[in-house]
Design a protein around this motif. Structure first.
Motif, PDB file in Angstrom:
ATOM      1  N   ASP A 161     -23.511   8.029 -13.701  1.00 54.64           N
ATOM      2  CA  ASP A 161     -22.531   8.979 -14.287  1.00 54.64           C
ATOM      3  C   ASP A 161     -21.553   8.334 -15.905  1.00 54.64           C
ATOM      4  OD1 ASP A 161     -22.145  10.988 -12.534  1.00 54.64           O
ATOM      5  OD2 ASP A 161     -21.833   9.929 -10.753  1.00 54.64           O
ATOM      6  N   ASN A 162     -21.553   7.243 -14.855  1.00 56.10           N
ATOM      7  CA  ASN A 162     -20.896   5.499 -15.954  1.00 56.10           C
ATOM      8  C   ASN A 162     -21.903   4.364 -16.716  1.00 56.10           C
ATOM      9  OD1 ASN A 162     -18.499   7.182 -16.013  1.00 56.10           O
ATOM     10  ND2 ASN A 162     -18.303   6.452 -14.175  1.00 56.10           N
ATOM     11  N   TYR A 163     -21.369   4.136 -17.761  1.00 56.62           N
ATOM     12  CA  TYR A 163     -21.913   3.127 -18.862  1.00 56.62           C
ATOM     13  C   TYR A 163     -21.230   2.025 -17.454  1.00 56.62           C
ATOM     14  CZ  TYR A 163     -24.224   6.184 -22.711  1.00 56.62           C
ATOM     15  OH  TYR A 163     -25.288   6.247 -23.192  1.00 56.62           O
ATOM     16  N   GLY A 164     -22.313   1.158 -17.802  1.00 55.09           N
ATOM     17  CA  GLY A 164     -21.847  -0.053 -16.649  1.00 55.09           C
ATOM     18  C   GLY A 164     -21.071  -0.897 -17.348  1.00 55.09           C
TER      19      GLY A 164
ATOM     20  N   ARG B 145     -16.874  15.023 -19.798  1.00 57.37           N
ATOM     21  CA  ARG B 145     -17.089  13.732 -19.763  1.00 57.37           C
ATOM     22  C   ARG B 145     -17.328  11.900 -20.316  1.00 57.37           C
ATOM     23  NH1 ARG B 145     -19.356  11.273 -15.953  1.00 57.37           N
ATOM     24  NH2 ARG B 145     -17.031   9.638 -15.620  1.00 57.37           N
ATOM     25  N   THR B 146     -17.992  13.034 -22.048  1.00 60.33           N
ATOM     26  CA  THR B 146     -18.618  12.246 -22.746  1.00 60.33           C
ATOM     27  C   THR B 146     -17.931  10.588 -23.547  1.00 60.33           C
ATOM     28  OG1 THR B 146     -20.211  14.010 -23.381  1.00 60.33           O
ATOM     29  CG2 THR B 146     -19.677  11.926 -24.697  1.00 60.33           C
TER      30      THR B 146
ATOM     31  N   THR C  32     -15.208   4.581 -21.412  1.00 59.23           N
ATOM     32  CA  THR C  32     -14.846   4.182 -21.465  1.00 59.23           C
ATOM     33  C   THR C  32     -14.358   3.819 -19.528  1.00 59.23           C
ATOM     34  OG1 THR C  32     -13.288   6.308 -21.386  1.00 59.23           O
ATOM     35  CG2 THR C  32     -13.540   5.226 -23.644  1.00 59.23           C
ATOM     36  N   ASN C  33     -13.440   5.062 -19.498  1.00 63.76           N
ATOM     37  CA  ASN C  33     -12.633   4.454 -17.626  1.00 63.76           C
ATOM     38  C   ASN C  33     -13.629   5.125 -16.688  1.00 63.76           C
ATOM     39  OD1 ASN C  33     -11.633   6.930 -17.923  1.00 63.76           O
ATOM     40  ND2 ASN C  33      -9.740   6.524 -18.194  1.00 63.76           N
ATOM     41  N   GLY C  34     -14.661   5.826 -17.331  1.00 63.97           N
ATOM     42  CA  GLY C  34     -14.807   6.417 -16.181  1.00 63.97           C
ATOM     43  C   GLY C  34     -14.331   7.715 -15.437  1.00 63.97           C
ATOM     44  N   LYS C  35     -13.185   8.359 -15.404  1.00 67.23           N
ATOM     45  CA  LYS C  35     -12.695   9.030 -15.274  1.00 67.23           C
ATOM     46  C   LYS C  35     -13.595   9.737 -14.811  1.00 67.23           C
ATOM     47  CE  LYS C  35      -8.368  11.335 -15.921  1.00 67.23           C
ATOM     48  NZ  LYS C  35      -7.762  12.004 -16.739  1.00 67.23           N
ATOM     49  N   ILE C  36     -13.406  10.846 -13.549  1.00 68.81           N
ATOM     50  CA  ILE C  36     -14.177  12.274 -13.220  1.00 68.81           C
ATOM     51  C   ILE C  36     -13.762  12.505 -14.053  1.00 68.81           C
ATOM     52  CG2 ILE C  36     -14.696  13.342 -11.100  1.00 68.81           C
ATOM     53  CD1 ILE C  36     -15.664  10.251 -10.888  1.00 68.81           C
TER      54      ILE C  36
END
Ligand code: HEM
Ligand code: HEM
Length: 196
Positions: free
Chosen positions: A8-11, A186-187, A192-196
């Motif tokens: 779902d997110n970049y680390g 969500r791109t 950034t903050n990984g918000k859902i």
């Protein structure tokens, strides 16, 4: 927050490398145009601005190698839903950005006629004074540094510096904003903050 990329997110590492590089790109422009617009030739400020440009550029060159290594070990998060064409364009855009992160420092380093005083800590010899230059360029191609430097300068200053980097980075940033405000996906959150 995960260190590695997830589906779902970049680390954290990828985010630091991404935003750190973006900041360094900005600094590389600020330093070189500060030199052009606000300093007189042959002054200490002119030299300092040039050396900061070279140091920032070399840092980008080192970071991109680490970044590629990290990226190979960390697949990107899955893309947001979208047409096959849009996903291909995003992919091509990212490859092109990696290409400029390699080519800008490389052409800068190969074509510069001064040593880099890396943030005034230690010297990195210019390519012209290395054994590789003597073997490959003067020995192999039989050309002088002036002949070797001309096309590199054109690619570094005009092609990349004045055109391609602006076009690619602006297009990339606008695409991210379009995803955020236009498509409302969500791109941007992923980077950034990984918000859902
Ligand atoms: C991503 C990294 C880099 C970017 C984005 C970048 C960009 C630029 C730009 C925009 C210019 C001014 C072009 C013009 O005259 O209109 C420039 C000039 C120059 N760059 Fe870079 N550069 C980078 C890395 C490097 C590196 C690593 C070196 C050498 C070690 C280097 C050496 C130079 C030199 C010698 C000039 C001419 C100085 C001047 O015009 O005042 N650059 N670069
Ligand atoms: C304001 C400036 C910028 C914004 C808003 C931005 C935003 C983003 C976002 C949201 C992503 C994730 C895209 C996705 O998952 O599909 C991304 C990825 C990426 N960005 Fe940027 N970015 C900016 C500047 C830059 C700069 C200056 C560079 C390099 C010159 C760059 C290179 C990349 C690359 C190579 C990726 C792909 C990462 C990967 O999957 O390996 N970005 N950026």
């Amino acid at each position: 927050m995960a260190i590695r990329n997830t589906a779902d997110n970049y680390g954290t590492v990828a985010k630091w490398l991404h935003w750190g590089t973006a900041l360094l790109f900005l600094l590389s422009y600020v330093t070189v145009y500060y030199r052009h617009w606000f300093t007189e030739e042959q002054t200490p400020e002119n030299w300092t601005a040039l050396q900061l440009h070279l140091s920032v550029g070399v840092t980008i060159g080192v970071l991109v190698l680490l970044r590629i290594l990290w990226r190979v070990m960390n697949p990107a998060p899955r893309p947001e839903p979208g047409s096959r064409l849009a996903q291909l364009a995003a992919h091509a855009g990212h490859y092109a950005l990696y290409a400029i992160m390699i080519l800008a420092p490389l052409t800068g380093y190969l074509g510069t006629s001064v040593d880099t005083e890396y943030f005034f800590l230690f010297d990195i010899p210019k390519f012209e004074s290395t054994q590789v230059f003597a073997l490959l360029v003067t020995g192999g191609f039989g050309i002088s540094f002036e002949q070797f430097e001309r096309p590199l300068d054109f690619v570094h200053k005009q092609l990349l510096g004045e055109w391609l980097i602006w076009m690619l980075v602006t297009g990339h940033a606008l695409a991210a904003l379009y995803h955020h405000w236009g498509r409302r996906d969500r791109t941007l959150y992923k980077m950034t903050n990984g918000k859902i």
